[in-house]
Design a protein around this motif. Structure first.
Motif, PDB file in Angstrom:
ATOM      1  N   PRO B  20     -33.897 -14.409 -27.100  1.00 15.58           N
ATOM      2  CA  PRO B  20     -32.766 -13.592 -26.643  1.00 15.58           C
ATOM      3  C   PRO B  20     -32.658 -13.654 -25.114  1.00 15.58           C
ATOM      4  O   PRO B  20     -33.662 -13.623 -24.421  1.00 15.58           O
ATOM      5  CB  PRO B  20     -33.148 -12.186 -27.110  1.00 15.58           C
ATOM      6  N   GLY B  21     -31.433 -13.797 -24.622  1.00 15.80           N
ATOM      7  CA  GLY B  21     -31.219 -13.920 -23.176  1.00 15.80           C
ATOM      8  C   GLY B  21     -30.898 -15.341 -22.771  1.00 15.80           C
ATOM      9  O   GLY B  21     -30.185 -15.578 -21.808  1.00 15.80           O
ATOM     10  N   ALA B  22     -31.459 -16.305 -23.522  1.00 19.69           N
ATOM     11  CA  ALA B  22     -31.107 -17.709 -23.267  1.00 19.69           C
ATOM     12  C   ALA B  22     -29.714 -17.960 -23.850  1.00 19.69           C
ATOM     13  O   ALA B  22     -29.169 -17.123 -24.565  1.00 19.69           O
ATOM     14  CB  ALA B  22     -32.124 -18.633 -23.914  1.00 19.69           C
ATOM     15  N   ILE B  88     -22.497 -18.806 -24.930  1.00 18.70           N
ATOM     16  CA  ILE B  88     -22.928 -17.841 -25.954  1.00 18.70           C
ATOM     17  C   ILE B  88     -24.362 -17.422 -25.647  1.00 18.70           C
ATOM     18  O   ILE B  88     -25.284 -18.241 -25.687  1.00 18.70           O
ATOM     19  CB  ILE B  88     -22.874 -18.453 -27.377  1.00 18.70           C
ATOM     20  N   LYS B  89     -24.545 -16.170 -25.312  1.00 17.65           N
ATOM     21  CA  LYS B  89     -25.895 -15.639 -25.043  1.00 17.65           C
ATOM     22  C   LYS B  89     -26.556 -15.243 -26.358  1.00 17.65           C
ATOM     23  O   LYS B  89     -25.942 -14.570 -27.193  1.00 17.65           O
ATOM     24  CB  LYS B  89     -25.795 -14.402 -24.134  1.00 17.65           C
ATOM     25  N   THR B  91     -28.690 -13.090 -28.727  1.00 21.29           N
ATOM     26  CA  THR B  91     -29.154 -11.702 -28.813  1.00 21.29           C
ATOM     27  C   THR B  91     -29.829 -11.521 -30.174  1.00 21.29           C
ATOM     28  O   THR B  91     -29.687 -12.374 -31.051  1.00 21.29           O
ATOM     29  CB  THR B  91     -27.974 -10.705 -28.744  1.00 21.29           C
ATOM     30  N   ASP B  92     -30.546 -10.412 -30.352  1.00 15.05           N
ATOM     31  CA  ASP B  92     -31.177 -10.149 -31.647  1.00 15.05           C
ATOM     32  C   ASP B  92     -30.129 -10.061 -32.749  1.00 15.05           C
ATOM     33  O   ASP B  92     -30.373 -10.421 -33.889  1.00 15.05           O
ATOM     34  CB  ASP B  92     -31.991  -8.843 -31.585  1.00 15.05           C
ATOM     35  N   GLU B  93     -28.951  -9.591 -32.355  1.00 18.87           N
ATOM     36  CA  GLU B  93     -27.822  -9.474 -33.287  1.00 18.87           C
ATOM     37  C   GLU B  93     -27.421 -10.816 -33.876  1.00 18.87           C
ATOM     38  O   GLU B  93     -26.858 -10.893 -34.952  1.00 18.87           O
ATOM     39  CB  GLU B  93     -26.613  -8.943 -32.514  1.00 18.87           C
ATOM     40  N   LEU B  94     -27.676 -11.890 -33.116  1.00 17.55           N
ATOM     41  CA  LEU B  94     -27.232 -13.212 -33.551  1.00 17.55           C
ATOM     42  C   LEU B  94     -28.307 -13.932 -34.373  1.00 17.55           C
ATOM     43  O   LEU B  94     -28.193 -15.122 -34.641  1.00 17.55           O
ATOM     44  CB  LEU B  94     -26.820 -14.070 -32.345  1.00 17.55           C
ATOM     45  N   ASP B  95     -29.359 -13.215 -34.750  1.00 17.39           N
ATOM     46  CA  ASP B  95     -30.404 -13.808 -35.592  1.00 17.39           C
ATOM     47  C   ASP B  95     -29.770 -14.310 -36.889  1.00 17.39           C
ATOM     48  O   ASP B  95     -29.171 -13.526 -37.630  1.00 17.39           O
ATOM     49  CB  ASP B  95     -31.473 -12.745 -35.886  1.00 17.39           C
TER      50      ASP B  95
END
Lengths: 353, 106
Positions: B20-22, B88-89, B91-95
């Motif tokens: 996350p963050g990358a 597109i960053k 995030t945990d949401e994008l798991d």
């Protein structure tokens, strides 16, 4: 990443230039090389394919901040270019922009002869390749078989407007180059269609307004969609397929001008016998000289163990390269190492004393 | 970590564990995903990290901003679900995110 530079004319050939060093590439490393060479009384000419100096800094990210230039905690690509130009100004470098070096050959006396696609010739003692990721060239849309039409029906720039008189022209793109050519070619074209993927244009508002006016007068057709295929024979295009949101359409045209920005291509450097490794020029880390004596490579274009593609590394390479170049340009002179802080000789050259 | 699946035009797919963050582009480059070129290194200046976001993920990923939309003009075969992966960053949401790599990046 506009291509409006295709409008500017190429520099007129002014006879052969004889100089100490030709630097290929006016990016940050090429510019700083002018400085390091200049301190050693070595005169440089700089060639670049773009119509402006700065390389990727001014073409790809003029507004983006760079954080790892020593002593400049934050500087934009254009800002760094401007500072470098100021720094090298005392050495009066001569720039040959909007042109690409096509040929490089060694003369019998050990010097090099170079010529550009604008017809400018150079004879130089040393060549410094500071070409970064290669030369910026127009992007080729990946349409099947487009190569067959290039130069006959498909063009990435307009050299002579007259060649487009009476043609049925498709212009593809939404930036300044696309719009500028719509406005310039419409009066002489038989028909002109502008194709863009969305009904929103990056180009200058004034050009967009003029284009919309021509569309409302029925002088230009505007199609929203993407070209998927070219149709024709023997390099002569007769039509192109357009994919729209709601289906397909065939557009009749015998000429296409795609404007999809620029990409970096190695270009003729590949033919200069420099033993390229993965499109990079191998150099030593003492002099940054290539396998060919007298041809140096600095910045992103070179490779050596531990290489980092950082502007600051290119600056270091420029300094060491210059020491060796001094040997070639002044073989009988002993090089005395001096600091700009204390040497009155260097300060005189910089015009600060 | 967030799992991202990259599907190639030939149907093969690769899963990567992204930090996350990358950005999605950086995660692709770190894992040598073919077809993500990222010529400009993530400056939103070249459109060679173009991907298609899977329809189930489009709302979560969101739409491109104006600058990215401008840069997408330089991409090939742009669709409603097109994004530049450098923008597109993770995030945990994008798991679990699924993106498709286009046939060509120009």
């Amino acid at each position: 990443m506009t291509m409006s530079e295709t409008h500017s004319s190429q520099a007129a050939p002014t006879g052969t230039v004889e100089t100490d060093v030709v630097i290929i590439g006016a990016g940050p490393c090429g510019l700083f090389a002018v400085f390091e060479l200049g301190l050693l009384d070595i005169k440089s000419h700089v060639i670049d394919i773009l119509p402006k100096v700065g390389g990727q800094c001014s073409e790809l990210y003029p507004e983006k901040p760079i954080y790892d230039i020593p002593g400049l905690p934050i500087v934009t690509g254009q800002g760094l270019t401007d500072r470098l130009m100021e720094q090298i100004q005392p050495f009066e470098p001569e720039f040959h922009l909007n042109q690409q070096v096509n040929t490089l050959t060694r003369l019998d006396d050990g010097r090099f002869s170079l010529s550009t696609d604008a017809g400018q010739d150079f004879i130089t003692k040393v060549v410094v390749v500071a070409a970064g990721g290669g030369s910026f060239t127009p992007k080729r849309p990946p349409l099947p078989g487009i190569e067959d039409y290039e130069g006959t029906s498909v063009f990435y720039s307009v050299r002579k407007m007259e060649d487009f008189r009476g043609k049925d022209i498709l212009i593809v793109g939404g930036g300044d180059s696309a719009l500028d050519w719509v406005l310039s070619l419409q009066p002489i074209a038989n028909s002109l269609t502008l194709v863009h993927r969305r009904d929103d244009f990056r180009a200058a508002p004034h050009s967009v307004e003029q284009m919309r006016q021509l569309v409302s007068e029925g002088k230009v057709e505007l199609k929203i969609g993407q070209i998927t295929q070219l149709n024709g024979d023997n390099g002569q295009m007769v039509s192109a397929n357009l994919k729209k949101k709601d289906g397909e359409e065939v557009l009749e045209a015998n000429t296409m001008l795609p404007f999809f920005g620029l990409t970096m291509k190695l270009g003729p450097i590949a033919d200069w016998g420099l033993n390229l490794h993965e499109n990079l020029i191998p150099v030593d880390t003492e002099k940054f000289e290539s396998s060919e004596k007298g041809i140096f490579a600095i910045g992103d274009i070179n490779s050596y163990p531990g290489k980092l593609k950082l502007i600051l590394s290119g600056f270091h390479e420029a300094a060491l390269m210059s020491q060796r170049v001094h040997h070639y340009v002044y073989p009988d002179k002993k090089l005395l190492f001096q600091y700009t802080t204390s040497s009155s000789n260097l300060q005189k050259k910089l015009g600060v004393r | 970590m967030a799992k991202i699946t990259f599907i190639q035009p030939d149907g093969t797919s690769q899963d990567v564990e992204a930090k996350p963050g990358a950005t999605v582009m950086e995660s692709a480059k770190l894992n040598n995903i073919p077809g993500i070129e990222a010529e400009c290194g993530g400056a939103c200046a070249c459109a060679t990290c173009h991907v298609y976001v899977d329809s189930a993920w489009r709302d979560k990923v969101g739409k491109p901003e104006a600058m990215e939309e401008d840069m997408l003009d330089f991409a090939f075969d742009v669709r409603e679900e097109s994004r530049l992966s450098c923008q597109i960053k993770v995030t945990d949401e994008l798991d679990g995110l699924i993106v498709r790599v286009p046939e060509k990046q120009f």
